[in-house]
Design an enzyme around this catalytic site. Structure first.
Site, PDB file in Angstrom:
ATOM      1  N   GLU A 112     -15.073 -47.386 -17.116  1.00 28.40           N
ATOM      2  CA  GLU A 112     -13.848 -46.967 -16.446  1.00 28.40           C
ATOM      3  C   GLU A 112     -13.522 -47.705 -15.153  1.00 28.40           C
ATOM      4  OE1 GLU A 112     -15.456 -42.882 -16.800  1.00 28.40           O
ATOM      5  OE2 GLU A 112     -13.384 -42.349 -17.227  1.00 28.40           O
ATOM      6  N   ARG A 139     -12.143 -34.509 -10.954  1.00 31.50           N
ATOM      7  CA  ARG A 139     -12.476 -35.912 -10.679  1.00 31.50           C
ATOM      8  C   ARG A 139     -11.448 -36.557  -9.739  1.00 31.50           C
ATOM      9  NH1 ARG A 139     -16.208 -39.945 -12.236  1.00 31.50           N
ATOM     10  NH2 ARG A 139     -17.263 -38.767 -13.871  1.00 31.50           N
TER      11      ARG A 139
HETATM   12  N1  LUZ Z   1     -15.254 -36.459 -19.368  1.00 25.68           N
HETATM   13  C1  LUZ Z   1     -15.807 -35.322 -18.948  1.00 25.68           C
HETATM   14  C2  LUZ Z   1     -15.124 -37.515 -18.559  1.00 25.68           C
HETATM   15  O1  LUZ Z   1     -15.866 -34.369 -19.720  1.00 25.68           O
HETATM   16  N2  LUZ Z   1     -16.294 -35.242 -17.708  1.00 25.68           N
HETATM   17  C3  LUZ Z   1     -16.225 -36.262 -16.831  1.00 25.68           C
HETATM   18  O2  LUZ Z   1     -16.683 -36.151 -15.706  1.00 25.68           O
HETATM   19  C4  LUZ Z   1     -15.602 -37.444 -17.265  1.00 25.68           C
HETATM   20  N3  LUZ Z   1     -15.462 -38.471 -16.436  1.00 25.68           N
HETATM   21  C5  LUZ Z   1     -14.865 -39.563 -16.863  1.00 25.68           C
HETATM   22  C6  LUZ Z   1     -14.387 -39.620 -18.151  1.00 25.68           C
HETATM   23  N4  LUZ Z   1     -14.522 -38.619 -18.989  1.00 25.68           N
HETATM   24 MO1  MOS Z   2     -13.202 -40.906 -21.035  1.00 25.80          MO
HETATM   25  S1  MOS Z   2     -11.600 -40.773 -19.832  1.00 25.80           S
HETATM   26  O1  MOS Z   2     -14.489 -41.551 -20.340  1.00 25.80           O
HETATM   27  O2  MOS Z   2     -13.157 -40.205 -22.472  1.00 25.80           O
END
Ligand code: LUZ
Ligand code: MOS
Length: 771
Positions: A705, A304
């Protein structure tokens, strides 16, 4: 609609893990963590601890009945250490005692003999040694190598961001209750009930159907409980399985801070090239992610970072490389933004460096390079952009030009205080980047009294997702929200859930609720048509009444439900939703990974005290792309919280491990988080009304987020304020910008000795004037 939990929260009646009435016979667990960050376990002496009052049993890896492994992406994390310890606090033994106090007292009696090995805490050092958790990842667009030649200006630098403690108000914990025939019922403070179920099933060696994970709500998660609730749940479940007694462990704050991972610190290199009219032509970034001692979610977080490495900007030539570096720190994990903020900080640093070197404001470069609809992201997806709309609306609504001249006047008139302003555009992709995680299910029961029970995979953690689920069901059925109850999140009722994460929870689960309710509604309409001897197409439900055309009938919602039951029509539905359109190939680094993007722009203004290095955030003024918000109250709350949390990460919060890998900032006395005095004096949030369709539930874009990243603006506003005092200060890009760092930068005279405006005489006169 108000948050449905607001009254029980205010009265202290909301139930969290530690509020669950304790069953007679419950044992209390406490983990004994490695006192050393890296080494080989020579011996472990439990005899003194076992002799302590109330101690029933101490478990080690030898007692694990299934696989001693909880690593999700990479199998590199034992539940209990075997021979090798990799970080301070790594669980080695699990004590079970009659009371929590007795369990904790016994911890102190355990002795271990560990042969120390070298401790690595720096990700660049780990990378140089080849200590990578997964292979390097690269995202590429265009060709940077040839693009540099076209650039009129090229700048290089490094940019570092530190970690961040999640500091959910409710600490990690679990409560496991053995059931007949080896079943386990688990209460867990987790964002991912299925992740817990899987981890428990694996470490106990039981099929998943034996493990029922039930979650009412969390007192915050922020990513810290996406994966890292698994450890505590698996330990409690193992003990309950072995001892056939209920087992509870709710970590105290110091244990939680010391033993769990945090936001990943990153150290990064950048190179940015612009042409003469300030268009960014090329960007190269290398990210060194401090993953800690095990993979946890780090490879996904790393990805990410690459997805968001160009933030809101279109750059035609990009090469971004990321290393997942293994160090001897607790495994770092998901944290609101999931690597995105770390990537965005670096491009903002690159732009700030270019602007400073060229003697212009960073906003000139930012504004020039915002992406537009149709522009390609480095991962192949085309933008459906609101970047320009948000930016322009922020500049006009918040009179940025006027404020700049006011700030210039203020700075000219004041020596002791200086103001700075920065704009922070944000572009965040919504969907799990791992495409298959973008699915959800909902189970809806309509009872014969007309009340409705809804179960989904969504976990309520204060973000208001349950309120949104009520809204979806109420809107589809056109009934009062009071008729609807959101049940706890249970793996018995909803299977194979994705964690509540990635800002996608309301979208995914809301769509599933919408589908389930619509299916029931259609059956109810068919019943109404039969009862009223009319055409199904003529039937509508409106505010609890059945209508034929625009004629209200004498059928209420409740009467219709009873009629359906009488006709033996199912009043229940289990629905599945999978985000359409999205796909991504991690090998080529190309695809269409996101359902949509959320955009926004923040204007952040700060004032620094040039004697003390302290500062205040005067204002954060935002234009945010909500799509069409289904709950502006909740969405505003998410934005305000995100901004404050982002400012905390960028300015105050300092995670400090010493060279031995021990956490020094291990309590709230040594880890400073924003309080009521340090939050912005003003936060305003303007809605960008967007017209384009999107894949969000009711077109109400995800809001979890993205707002955290507005806080990055505070960091750059502080730099601008420092430069107003000491124009040639050398300020490394090294967040957080703590008051100590501000002070060092204010009085940095290396590059410009004797150029400072502040002398003792001047302080005295200015103090006199200001008082
Ligand atoms: N959790 C995850 C996340 O497993 N994959 C993601 O792309 C993600 N993105 C944001 C927050 N948690
Ligand atoms: Mo999250 S960083 O969307 O658990």
């Amino acid at each position: 609609m108000k948050n449905i939990d607001s009254s029980t929260h205010v009265r202290g009646e909301s139930v969290y893990l530690d509020d669950i009435p304790v069953i007679r016979g419950t044992l209390f667990g406490a983990a004994f963590g490695s006192p050393i960050a890296h080494g080989i376990l020579k011996s472990l002496d439990l005899t003194a601890a076992e002799a302590m009052p109330g101690v029933v049993r101490i478990l080690t890896y030898k007692d694990v009945t299934g696989e001693n492994q909880i690593g999700g992406i990479v199998p590199d994390e034992p539940l209990l250490a075997e021979h090798h310890v990799h970080y301070c606090g790594m669980p080695i033994a699990f004590i079970l005692a009659e009371t929590d106090e007795e369990a904790h007292a016994a911890i102190k009696k355990i002795t271990v003999d560990i042969d120390p090995l070298p401790v690595i805490t720096d990700p660049r050092e780990a990378q140089a040694r080849g200590d990578l958790i997964v292979g390097a990842r690269t995202f590429r667009l265009g060709d940077v190598a040839t693009a540099w030649e076209q650039c009129a200006h090229v700048f290089e630098g490094t940019a570092d961001t530190n970690g961040q403690e999640h500091l959910y108000i409710e600490t990690q914990g679990a409560y496991a209750v053995p059931q007949e025939n080896n079943g386990i019922k688990l209460y867990s403070s987790t964002q991912g009930p299925t992740a817990v179920q899987r981890a428990v099933s694996r470490s106990l060696g039981l099929p998943m159907h034996q493990i029922d994970v039930d979650v009412t709500r969390l007192g915050g998660g922020f990513g810290g409980k996406e994966d890292q609730a698994n450890m505590w749940a698996a330990l409690c479940a193992l003990a309950a399985h072995v001892l056939k007694r209920p087992v509870k462990y709710a970590l105290n704050r110091i244990e939680d801070m010391a033993m769990t991972g945090k936001r990943h610190p990153y150290s990064s290199d950048f190179k940015i090239g612009l042409d003469a009219d300030l268009t960014i032509i090329a960007y190269e970034a290398t990210f060194y992610q401090n993953a800690g001692a095990a993979a946890d979610l780090s490879p996904a977080v790393l990805e990410r970072t690459l997805f968001h490495c160009t933030n809101s900007y279109f750059i035609p030539n990009v090469t971004a490389i990321a290393y997942c570096c293994r160090t001897n720190l607790p495994p770092n994990t998901a944290f609101r933004g999931f690597g995105g903020p770390q990537g965005m900080f670096v491009i903002e640093a690159a732009i700030a460096k270019a602007a400073y070197s060229l003697g212009i404001d960073a906003a000139v470069i930012q504004a020039k390079n915002l992406n537009q609809t149709g522009d390609e992201f480095p991962y192949g997806q085309k933008a459906e952009s609101e970047a320009r709309a948000c930016w322009d609306k922020a500049v006009t609504t918040y009179k940025v030009d006027m404020r700049r001249s006011q700030i210039a006047d203020f700075n000219a008139a004041n020596i002791l205080y200086k103001k700075g302003v920065a704009l922070m555009p944000v572009c965040f992709g919504i969907s799990f980047t791992n495409t298959r995680m973008n699915q959800a299910r909902a189970l809806v029961h309509v009872y014969t009294d007309g009340s409705v029970g809804v179960s989904t995979g969504a976990v309520e953690m204060g973000q208001g997702v349950n309120t949104k689920m009520v809204q979806v069901a109420a809107q589809v059925f056109s009934i009062l929200p009071e008729r609807i109850k959101i049940q706890s999140t249970s793996t018995y009722r909803i299977a194979n859930t994705s964690p509540s994460a990635a800002s996608a929870t309301a979208d995914l689960n809301g769509r599933a609720v919408q589908i389930a309710c619509t299916d029931i509604l259609n059956r109810l309409k068919a019943v109404a048509a039969q009862e009223l001897h009319t055409d199904e197409a003529a039937i509508t439900l409106k505010d609890e009444w059945v209508y034929v055309g625009d004629q209200c009938t004498d059928y209420t919602w409740q009467r219709l439900v009873l009629a359906a039951y009488g006709r033996r029509i199912s009043l229940s539905e289990h629905a599945h939703y999978a985000t359409p359109v999205i796909h991504f190939d991690p090998v080529t680094g190309k695809g269409h990974p996101f359902a949509y993007h959320v955009y926004g722009t923040a204007v952040v203004e700060v004032t620094i005290d040039c004697v003390r290095g302290t500062y205040e955030t005067d204002a954060v003024n935002v234009v945010h792309d909500f799509g069409a918000s289904m709950n502006p109250l909740i969405d505003r709350g998410q934005i305000e919280g995100g901004i404050v949390q982002g400012i905390g990460w960028m300015t105050l919060e300092e995670v400090i491990y010493d060279k031995a890998g021990r956490l020094r900032s291990n309590a709230l006395s040594t880890y400073k988080v924003p309080d009521i005095y340090s939050v912005p004096k003003e936060i305003t949030i303007e809605f960008l009304q967007t017209q384009t369709d999107n894949l969000a539930i009711f077109r109400s874009k995800a809001v979890g987020e993205p707002p955290l990243m507005y806080g990055i603006g505070a960091y750059f506003a502080l730099r601008n304020a420092i430069r107003a005092f000491n124009p040639s200060a050398t300020i490394p890009f090294d967040a957080p910008m703590t008051p100590e760092k501000v002070l060092l930068a204010l009085y940095d005279t290396i590059s410009a000795p004797a150029a400072l405006p502040l002398t003792n005489d001047k302080i005295a006169t200015d103090l006199a004037v200001n008082s």
